[in-house]
Motif scaffolding. Sequence first.
Motif, mmCIF file in Angstrom:
data_model
loop_
_atom_site.group_PDB
_atom_site.id
_atom_site.type_symbol
_atom_site.label_atom_id
_atom_site.label_comp_id
_atom_site.label_asym_id
_atom_site.label_seq_id
_atom_site.Cartn_x
_atom_site.Cartn_y
_atom_site.Cartn_z
ATOM 1 N N LEU A 1 27.245 -7.741 -13.356
ATOM 2 C CA LEU A 1 27.163 -8.661 -14.499
ATOM 3 C C LEU A 1 28.166 -8.255 -15.578
ATOM 4 C CD1 LEU A 1 23.301 -9.224 -14.842
ATOM 5 C CD2 LEU A 1 25.019 -10.934 -14.245
ATOM 6 N N ILE A 2 28.263 -6.964 -15.803
ATOM 7 C CA ILE A 2 29.217 -6.492 -16.823
ATOM 8 C C ILE A 2 30.648 -6.838 -16.389
ATOM 9 C CG2 ILE A 2 30.184 -4.441 -17.946
ATOM 10 C CD1 ILE A 2 27.362 -3.250 -17.863
ATOM 11 N N GLU A 3 30.922 -6.633 -15.104
ATOM 12 C CA GLU A 3 32.272 -6.960 -14.601
ATOM 13 C C GLU A 3 32.610 -8.438 -14.834
ATOM 14 O OE1 GLU A 3 34.704 -4.895 -13.593
ATOM 15 O OE2 GLU A 3 33.239 -3.423 -14.288
ATOM 16 N N LEU A 4 31.618 -9.306 -14.634
ATOM 17 C CA LEU A 4 31.855 -10.748 -14.825
ATOM 18 C C LEU A 4 32.266 -11.071 -16.257
ATOM 19 C CD1 LEU A 4 29.016 -12.573 -12.848
ATOM 20 C CD2 LEU A 4 31.424 -12.396 -12.244
ATOM 21 N N THR A 5 31.706 -10.305 -17.213
ATOM 22 C CA THR A 5 32.021 -10.608 -18.621
ATOM 23 C C THR A 5 33.473 -10.272 -18.954
ATOM 24 O OG1 THR A 5 31.379 -8.432 -19.486
ATOM 25 C CG2 THR A 5 29.651 -10.100 -19.373
#
Length: 152
Positions: A65-69
């Motif tokens: 999820l962090i990577e997506l941001t």
Amino acid sequence: MKKLIACGVLLLLCLGGNDDPATHVQAKGKQVSKVMAEKLKHSQRVLEGIAVADFKKIETSADQLIELTKTEEWLMNKTPRYETHTNDFRRAAETLIRKAKDKNIDGATLAFFDLTSSCVRCHQYLRETRDARLPGSIDLDKVFALERKVQP
Ligand code: HEC
């Protein structure tokens, strides 16, 4: 030979001709949808991890999820409030990772609640800004269709 070159040039022109602004916007919209669908998938995995106390699953999904941001598609909105919502989302995901590493299921559950609240707040913000501009807000039919599509 000249004919061949002319053909090649023509072909290139045709291919290049596809790059009109409307096609570009459509393609971009598709990529954004893809990133947002991934987001839903990973957050469902976090919930799954919490439900069965699979800390590794919680950790890896929150990390995704962090990577997506960090993707260009996520960052398409450049307003300060969008950024604040993104930071809240990221912080909740980071807390999730920490709690999962500590094998703290209650802490992870609370962090998941924070994460979900950040989804809601950002979407609310998007809807409000859209309403101000009318027409067009988040299409719920599309969201539900997407949810069905990303069921594991
Ligand atoms: C910082 C803002 C932000 C946060 C936080 C956020 N989203 Fe979104 N979300 C968006 C944007 C931007 C779109 C693109 C559609 C739009 O602009 O209406 C979107 C669209 C979606 C869609 C619909 C995709 C489509 O193609 O119509 C789903 C489903 C979704 N988000 C789920 C979530 C979930 C689940 C969370 C929390 C885990 C979350 N979002 C958190 C900004 C956010």
